[in-house]
Design a protein around this motif. Structure first.
Motif, PDB file in Angstrom:
ATOM      1  N   THR A  34       0.903  -1.271  -0.097  1.00  0.00           N
ATOM      2  CA  THR A  34       0.315  -0.185   0.269  1.00  0.00           C
ATOM      3  C   THR A  34       0.961   1.385  -0.166  1.00  0.00           C
ATOM      4  OG1 THR A  34       0.083   0.155   2.866  1.00  0.00           O
ATOM      5  CG2 THR A  34      -1.675  -1.182   1.488  1.00  0.00           C
ATOM      6  N   SER A  93      -5.667  -5.681   4.027  1.00  0.00           N
ATOM      7  CA  SER A  93      -6.559  -5.825   2.640  1.00  0.00           C
ATOM      8  C   SER A  93      -6.319  -6.475   1.977  1.00  0.00           C
ATOM      9  CB  SER A  93      -6.317  -3.767   2.468  1.00  0.00           C
ATOM     10  OG  SER A  93      -5.118  -3.956   2.129  1.00  0.00           O
ATOM     11  N   PHE A  94      -5.453  -7.100   1.226  1.00  0.00           N
ATOM     12  CA  PHE A  94      -5.032  -7.956   0.679  1.00  0.00           C
ATOM     13  C   PHE A  94      -5.470  -9.286   0.980  1.00  0.00           C
ATOM     14  CE2 PHE A  94      -1.820  -4.842  -0.829  1.00  0.00           C
ATOM     15  CZ  PHE A  94      -2.357  -4.432  -1.896  1.00  0.00           C
ATOM     16  N   GLY A  98      -9.802 -10.499   0.740  1.00  0.00           N
ATOM     17  CA  GLY A  98     -10.612 -11.253  -0.148  1.00  0.00           C
ATOM     18  C   GLY A  98      -9.894 -12.496  -0.635  1.00  0.00           C
ATOM     19  N   ILE A  99      -9.346 -12.908  -0.317  1.00  0.00           N
ATOM     20  CA  ILE A  99      -7.904 -14.079  -1.399  1.00  0.00           C
ATOM     21  C   ILE A  99      -8.602 -15.667   0.011  1.00  0.00           C
ATOM     22  CG2 ILE A  99      -6.409 -14.007  -1.583  1.00  0.00           C
ATOM     23  CD1 ILE A  99      -5.429 -14.299   0.963  1.00  0.00           C
ATOM     24  N   ASP A 117     -11.577 -14.245  -4.060  1.00  0.00           N
ATOM     25  CA  ASP A 117     -10.927 -12.499  -5.296  1.00  0.00           C
ATOM     26  C   ASP A 117     -10.033 -13.182  -6.329  1.00  0.00           C
ATOM     27  OD1 ASP A 117     -10.663 -10.331  -6.481  1.00  0.00           O
ATOM     28  OD2 ASP A 117      -9.751  -9.087  -4.371  1.00  0.00           O
ATOM     29  N   GLY A 133      -7.622 -10.223  -5.378  1.00  0.00           N
ATOM     30  CA  GLY A 133      -6.379 -10.443  -4.583  1.00  0.00           C
ATOM     31  C   GLY A 133      -5.357 -11.289  -4.365  1.00  0.00           C
ATOM     32  N   SER A 170      -1.182 -11.120  -3.811  1.00  0.00           N
ATOM     33  CA  SER A 170      -0.428 -11.334  -2.834  1.00  0.00           C
ATOM     34  C   SER A 170       0.634 -12.134  -3.582  1.00  0.00           C
ATOM     35  CB  SER A 170      -1.645 -12.210  -1.916  1.00  0.00           C
ATOM     36  OG  SER A 170      -2.977 -11.762  -1.260  1.00  0.00           O
ATOM     37  N   GLN A 222      -7.678 -18.721   4.007  1.00  0.00           N
ATOM     38  CA  GLN A 222      -6.685 -17.780   3.307  1.00  0.00           C
ATOM     39  C   GLN A 222      -4.928 -18.261   4.189  1.00  0.00           C
ATOM     40  OE1 GLN A 222      -8.089 -14.820   5.995  1.00  0.00           O
ATOM     41  NE2 GLN A 222      -9.684 -14.250   4.452  1.00  0.00           N
TER      42      GLN A 222
END
Length: 700
Positions: free
Chosen positions: A582, A603-604, A607-608, A611, A614, A618, A642
């Motif tokens: 970021t 934030s990354f 969503g995994i 997503d 994302g 990652s 995750q």
């Protein structure tokens, strides 16, 4: 003869002195007894005419002559051989003056005093005119009709004219129209005897049209009987002094960098508007605070920061459009005081124009930087009018802080609920310094695991405030209140000792603790000294106390902060880069800062693996970090999927609610997880980069 003030000399036709009065003897400086009965030529007097030419005594006293008018002759004075006493003589022949025949009667009057007085007057007049002509300030003789009779060269130059051109000119015709009658009342008082002189400062218009400020000092010259005769005026050019005073007054009321009004002038303007009749809903305030300006200032330097502030000042002026007073009250904080019949709409329009103007990026070296601002709006109402300017400014500040807390780069309008929040924040801010001294700010520790083995290798130290009345406060409720750098440094130093104590007395002697450190706490080596001192005092391995660098955008290369980080890394203390992926130019930080590892921003992770974007980011960031030989930590892990995905992508360590929340040191000691020794190398290894390069060279 004894009663007259004039001397008398009687000379016979044979030039014999028949009579010499005491006054005449005294004036001529001779003895009467020695002179009477002797020839005139035997007096031995040295006599000159008014041109200092020698005269015979017979000629000097006009023997046998009837003088129509007196003559002036010089006789020896009493102050030495070079001294001359000037006397007036007048001769008259009397035919039957004596039995022996006609005589010449000569009257002698000492005129030295009169002549000296005349010479003194003449000398004084010459000296006055010489002084007037050569005076460095303007001087003028002005008649009773206030008309210039005589002026000097300095006065003429001040007015952009000549001495000859100004003679006979009405003095008032040179005056600035607005100051035309500034001296009229004072002249009247002077003429009537109520004052002896006066001075005023006023403006005059030169012949070239330029305006000069001048200080007039006026005196009235009167006749011996007291009747007014003329004025003597001194005129001193005060334009430079006036400009200097105005500049100093402007500086006292304006920001030197941007030229905007400063806090003092802004408050005066606002209070004046609030004191006018019916200010309600016609007066308002916008409080503007730039978002992320400190990062720009610290990364690119103060000169760039100053240029950005000047740029913002221009945007605010343009957005206001003459509908209010724009001020800079300190740092990156601005206030706009608005007066408008439809004040609410005007302030909304101004706020919108500010956001639009800030969207245009500014060029900083090779970067395009976009600035953002949080804006708070407050309208004058009965309560704020009663509280004056401070109350309305406080309301606008509360709205601005609400805008910051809701995501920044937005506008919020004040309502009463904000004031309660602002009051609570003010109380907390006041208590914070004492809380640090009392040790109320404590560390809680969240476990960090190796993802493949699920063993605990370290902890992240997270600060909490154990408030005596409000209970346990999370960082978001008090860390934003730390505006004072000294307070931030004090907090960081106190937490270093807590972290070192936890390591020395923790449940495992192989784990490490990462301590969040902001750029505010770095730069003077005090933090590094405290870290190294704590490591030595508690006999710790340097790798067990890890510095986790937050607000990395505040760190610029080749600064004292970078040198302090390098000092820690060289001593064996690992440096982690928080929120990896970021912010602005994260890759440049990996190049410019002594980084030992990175933490993937949550934030990354959020969503995994669902997503795809994302997940790809990652995976790519993990590959980049490994290529650079950096330790990799993923934070914010909440699900098993995750954790599994990140482990497969090559992220070595992880933390999050899946593995446990932050707990006090005592609670951590009571847990019995499986521990493993896995320290972070402070100096990154080449990782896989060397092998890639080697294969590339072999392929060639």
């Amino acid at each position: 003869m004894s009663s007259t003030r004039d001397g008398v000399l009687i000379v016979t036709r044979t030039d014999e002195i028949a009579l010499l009065s005491d006054v005449a003897a005294s004036v001529l400086g001779v003895s009467r007894d020695d002179a009477v009965g002797r020839p005139l030529a035997r007096l031995g007097l040295r006599v000159v005419d008014d041109r200092m030419r020698p005269l015979l005594l017979r000629e000097a006293f006009g023997v046998d002559t009837n003088d129509v008018k007196p003559r002036i002759i010089g006789v020896p004075g009493r102050r030495g051989p070079e001294d001359v006493r000037w006397v007036q003589v007048r001769a008259r022949v009397v035919p039957d003056g004596l039995d022996e025949g006609p005589v010449t009667i000569v009257t002698i009057m000492d005129t030295s005093g009169l002549r000296e007085a005349a010479e003194a007057i003449s000398r004084s007049d010459a000296q006055f005119r010489k002084a007037m002509e050569n005076a460095p300030i303007g001087m003028a003789l002005v008649d009773l009709e206030w008309r210039l009779m005589e002026v000097n060269r300095a006065f003429a130059e001040m007015m952009g004219s000549t001495v000859a051109a100004l003679r006979g000119v009405p003095f008032s015709s040179l005056s600035h129209p607005q100051d035309l009658h500034a001296e009229r009342d004072q002249l009247g008082r002077l003429y009537e005897g109520h004052s002896s002189r006066f001075n005023i400062e006023k403006r005059y218009v030169r012949t070239d049209g330029n305006v000069v400020w001048a200080v007039l000092d006026v005196g009235l010259v009167r006749h011996a009987g007291g009747a007014p005769d003329h004025y003597v005026v001194q005129v001193r050019d005060s334009t430079d002094d006036r400009m200097h005073s105005e500049i100093m007054a402007h500086r006292a009321m304006h920001d030197p960098l941007t030229g905007l009004a400063n806090r003092t002038l802004m408050q005066e303007v606002l209070q004046e508007l609030l004191d006018q009749p019916d200010p309600e809903f016609r007066v308002g305030v916008l409080a503007i605070d730039l978002d992320g300006f400190k990062g720009l200032n610290d990364r690119f330097g103060h000169a760039t920061g100053d240029n950005a502030l000047v740029h913002v000042a221009g945007i605010l002026r343009a957005a206001t459009g003459g509908r209010g007073t724009v001020s800079r009250i300190g740092g990156d904080e601005f206030v706009i005081v608005v007066q408008d019949p439809d004040c609410s709409k005007a302030m909304y329009d101004i706020a919108g124009a500010i956001h639009d103007g800030l969207r245009r990026p500014i060029q900083v070296k090779r970067h395009q930087i976009t600035l953002h601002a949080s804006v708070g709006i407050a309208m004058a109402d009965a309560e704020t009018i009663h509280g004056g300017a401070p109350a309305l400014l406080s309301a606008a500040d509360a709205a601005m802080y609400r805008a910051k807390s809701l995501g920044k780069s937005r506008t919020e309008v004040f309502d009463t609920s904000m004031q309660h929040t602002s009051d609570r924040h003010s109380v907390l801010a006041a208590e914070l310094a004492q809380a640090i001294e009392r040790g109320e700010l404590v560390l809680h520790f969240q476990p960090i695991l190796e993802l493949r083995t699920r063993t605990v290798v370290g902890y992240e130290a997270l600060v909490r405030w154990q408030h005596p009345t409000r209970g346990l406060l999370l960082p978001a409720s008090f860390l934003p209140l730390i505006d004072d750098r000294n307070l931030s440094v004090a907090l960081g130093l106190s937490l270093v000792d807590q972290a070192a104590h936890f390591l020395a007395n923790g449940p495992s002697q192989s784990t490490w603790v990462s301590l969040n450190v902001s750029a505010d706490q770095l730069g003077d080596s005090e933090f590094a000294d405290r870290v190294l001192s704590a490591i030595g005092r508690y006999h710790l391995s340097p790798q067990r106390l890890v510095v986790e660098l937050t607000e990395v955008s505040l760190v610029a290369p080749n600064t004292r902060i970078r040198h302090e980080l390098t000092e820690l890394r060289n001593a064996g203390v690992p440096i982690l880069l928080d929120d990896f992926g970021t912010g602005v130019s994260p890759l440049s930080y990996l190049r410019d800062l002594p980084v030992s590892g990175v933490k993937l921003d949550m934030s990354f992770v959020a969503g995994i693996p669902e997503d795809p974007a994302g997940a790809r980011v990652s995976r790519a960031l993990g590959a980049l970090a490994r290529e650079l030989g950096l330790a990799t930590i993923a934070e914010g892990i909440e699900t098993e999927d995750q954790a599994q995905f990140l482990a497969e992508c090559g992220w070595r360590y992880g933390q999050g609610w899946l593995f446990g929340v932050a707990q006090p040191a005592a609670a951590v000691r009571e847990t019995t997880p499986e521990y493993a020794a896995s320290l972070i190398d402070p100096r990154p290894t080449d990782g896989d980069l060397g092998s890639h390069i080697l294969r590339f060279d072999n392929d060639r």
